[in-house]
Design an enzyme around this catalytic site. Structure first.
Site, PDB file in Angstrom:
ATOM      1  N   LYS A  53      44.181  37.004  38.763  1.00 50.81           N
ATOM      2  CA  LYS A  53      43.445  36.705  37.525  1.00 50.81           C
ATOM      3  C   LYS A  53      44.417  36.472  36.367  1.00 50.81           C
ATOM      4  O   LYS A  53      44.247  35.536  35.577  1.00 50.81           O
ATOM      5  CB  LYS A  53      42.473  37.843  37.196  1.00 50.81           C
ATOM      6  N   GLN A  97      38.224  46.216  36.333  1.00 50.66           N
ATOM      7  CA  GLN A  97      38.189  45.937  37.760  1.00 50.66           C
ATOM      8  C   GLN A  97      37.387  47.011  38.503  1.00 50.66           C
ATOM      9  O   GLN A  97      37.583  48.212  38.286  1.00 50.66           O
ATOM     10  CB  GLN A  97      39.633  45.870  38.292  1.00 50.66           C
ATOM     11  N   ASP A 120      32.554  39.158  32.833  1.00 47.81           N
ATOM     12  CA  ASP A 120      32.081  39.403  34.204  1.00 47.81           C
ATOM     13  C   ASP A 120      30.572  39.156  34.318  1.00 47.81           C
ATOM     14  O   ASP A 120      30.059  38.954  35.413  1.00 47.81           O
ATOM     15  CB  ASP A 120      32.336  40.872  34.596  1.00 47.81           C
TER      16      ASP A 120
HETATM   17  N1  LIG Z   1      35.129  43.633  37.380  1.00 47.45           N
HETATM   18  C1  LIG Z   1      35.344  42.954  38.499  1.00 47.45           C
HETATM   19  N2  LIG Z   1      35.177  41.617  38.523  1.00 47.45           N
HETATM   20  C2  LIG Z   1      35.388  40.891  39.656  1.00 47.45           C
HETATM   21  O1  LIG Z   1      35.237  39.656  39.668  1.00 47.45           O
HETATM   22  C3  LIG Z   1      35.807  41.592  40.830  1.00 47.45           C
HETATM   23  C4  LIG Z   1      35.958  42.976  40.755  1.00 47.45           C
HETATM   24  N3  LIG Z   1      35.707  43.633  39.599  1.00 47.45           N
HETATM   25  N4  LIG Z   1      36.350  43.674  41.847  1.00 47.45           N
HETATM   26  C5  LIG Z   1      36.701  43.029  43.092  1.00 47.45           C
HETATM   27  C6  LIG Z   1      35.966  41.737  43.265  1.00 47.45           C
HETATM   28  C7  LIG Z   1      36.585  40.807  44.281  1.00 47.45           C
HETATM   29  N5  LIG Z   1      36.951  39.598  43.565  1.00 47.45           N
HETATM   30  C8  LIG Z   1      37.654  38.534  44.129  1.00 47.45           C
HETATM   31  C9  LIG Z   1      38.023  37.422  43.402  1.00 47.45           C
HETATM   32  C10 LIG Z   1      38.765  36.415  43.971  1.00 47.45           C
HETATM   33  C11 LIG Z   1      39.160  36.474  45.285  1.00 47.45           C
HETATM   34  C12 LIG Z   1      39.990  35.412  45.867  1.00 47.45           C
HETATM   35  O2  LIG Z   1      40.543  34.597  45.166  1.00 47.45           O
HETATM   36  N6  LIG Z   1      40.151  35.346  47.179  1.00 47.45           N
HETATM   37  C13 LIG Z   1      41.014  34.398  47.853  1.00 47.45           C
HETATM   38  C14 LIG Z   1      41.945  35.098  48.825  1.00 47.45           C
HETATM   39  C15 LIG Z   1      42.723  36.243  48.274  1.00 47.45           C
HETATM   40  C16 LIG Z   1      43.467  36.983  49.361  1.00 47.45           C
HETATM   41  O3  LIG Z   1      44.222  36.334  50.081  1.00 47.45           O
HETATM   42  O4  LIG Z   1      43.250  38.191  49.502  1.00 47.45           O
HETATM   43  C17 LIG Z   1      40.190  33.401  48.645  1.00 47.45           C
HETATM   44  O5  LIG Z   1      39.044  33.721  49.004  1.00 47.45           O
HETATM   45  O6  LIG Z   1      40.707  32.349  48.980  1.00 47.45           O
HETATM   46  C18 LIG Z   1      38.774  37.562  46.040  1.00 47.45           C
HETATM   47  C19 LIG Z   1      38.009  38.559  45.459  1.00 47.45           C
HETATM   48  C20 LIG Z   1      36.638  39.766  42.248  1.00 47.45           C
HETATM   49  N7  LIG Z   1      36.065  40.938  42.020  1.00 47.45           N
END
Ligand SMILES: Nc1nc(=O)c2c([nH]1)NC[C@@H]1CN(c3ccc(C(=O)N[C@@H](CCC(=O)O)C(=O)O)cc3)C=[N+]21
Length: 287
Positions: A53, A97, A120
């Site tokens: 992020k 987070q 968020d």
């Molecule tokens: N307040 C809060 N806001 C959130 O938005 C929030 C949170 N807490 N807690 C956790 C979850 C999870 N989350 C992700 C965002 C992007 C990927 C992402 O970019 N994933 C990549 C892969 C990343 C990797 O390789 O591990 C993809 O799917 O290609 C994953 C998970 C946002 N979250």
């Protein structure tokens, strides 16, 4: 493979280039959009996500502050940090987070964030705005899914969308966004009997459960759009979604991969929300 891939990385690149241009326009007027990310504890997955992020902020020219606190931080101390960010004029978006350590009431912390900085979209005021169709921040993950549907030119009006999962973060807001786009929406969940009977009727399926192979090829109508919100690890430690991709790709018309699908779109919509917040403060019509 009959399905066409909806590439979340490629779409994110396009959208982030547009964000970077709007950021530059604001900076030319002396305002740099700023995001504060607060991480409590040392969950390794969370550390990866928050770094992504912060990097996305840098890439689009936004200012970011990353605060990392030990898991022993008290709820009162965290509420004080949120309050400080609410009062900081260089910060337009605040993200705490999740998950938080068990001794902290996450909902209480979310409600402490100023709705004007709730990028968020988790505050009750944001949820209420989405439900009633008033302006407000939309949760990033379902909003990213809507952008993917928009990108392929998919007309939702009159279509049957089935959402699997009813979380406050994904399932419920996803259903409301699809409804607002005039789809007929069914929400399925752990209490649903005969899930396949619902998904087989669906023109669009959004899988947001957090369990592997929730959706298999036999459960999908040929040509359907399949959006995979899941983030799981298989036995080999490889990232995978809720959808049996290898099977479903031969039946669906469109499918999102994991990784490279909804995940990057979530971060992109966080950038969009933070920029929208800064533009709102500057009196620019949100784009
Ligand atoms: N307040 C809060 N806001 C959130 O938005 C929030 C949170 N807490 N807690 C956790 C979850 C999870 N989350 C992700 C965002 C992007 C990927 C992402 O970019 N994933 C990549 C892969 C990343 C990797 O390789 O591990 C993809 O799917 O290609 C994953 C998970 C946002 N979250």
């Amino acid at each position: 493979m009959t399905a066409q891939l909806i590439d979340g990385n490629a779409l994110s690149r396009q959208l982030r280039a547009d964000v970077a241009q709007r950021v530059q326009a604001l900076r030319n007027r002396g305002l740099t959009p700023g995001l504060a990310v607060i991480l409590v504890g040392d969950n390794p997955a969370s550390q990866v996500y928050v770094r992504n992020k912060v990097k996305a902020c840098e890439d689009t020219g936004m200012h970011s502050v990353l605060e990392t606190w030990p898991a022993t931080l008290s709820e009162a101390e965290l509420l004080a940090r949120v309050q400080a960010m609410n009062n900081d004029p260089t910060i337009h978006g605040i993200l705490v987070q999740l998950p938080l350590p068990a001794h902290i009431d996450a909902q209480k912390v979310i409600e402490a964030i100023s709705p004007a900085k709730d990028v968020d979209g988790f505050h009750v005021a944001s949820a209420g705005a989405l439900m009633t169709g008033l302006p407000g921040f939309w949760p990033c993950t379902p909003h990213g899914c809507m952008k993917m549907l928009e990108h392929i030119g998919y007309e939702l009006r009159g279509k049957h969308a089935v959402v699997i999962g009813r979380s406050n973060i994904v399932g419920k807001p996803m259903a409301l966004m699809l409804l607002q786009a005039n789809a007929t929406v069914t929400v399925c969940h752990s209490g649903t009997k005969d899930l396949a009977a619902f998904t087989r009727q669906a023109d669009v399926v959004v899988a947001a459960v957090g369990k592997r192979n929730v959706l298999t090829a036999d459960m999908v109508k040929p040509g359907a759009v399949v959006i995979d919100v899941g983030m799981n690890r298989n036995e080999a430690g490889k990232l995978c979604g809720d959808v049996d991709f290898d099977g479903v790709k031969d039946v669906a018309g469109w499918i999102t991969p994991v990784p490279g699908g909804v995940g990057p779109m979530t971060i992109t919509m966080l950038m969009v929300n933070t920029l929208d917040s800064a533009e709102r403060q500057a009196g620019v019509q949100a784009g």
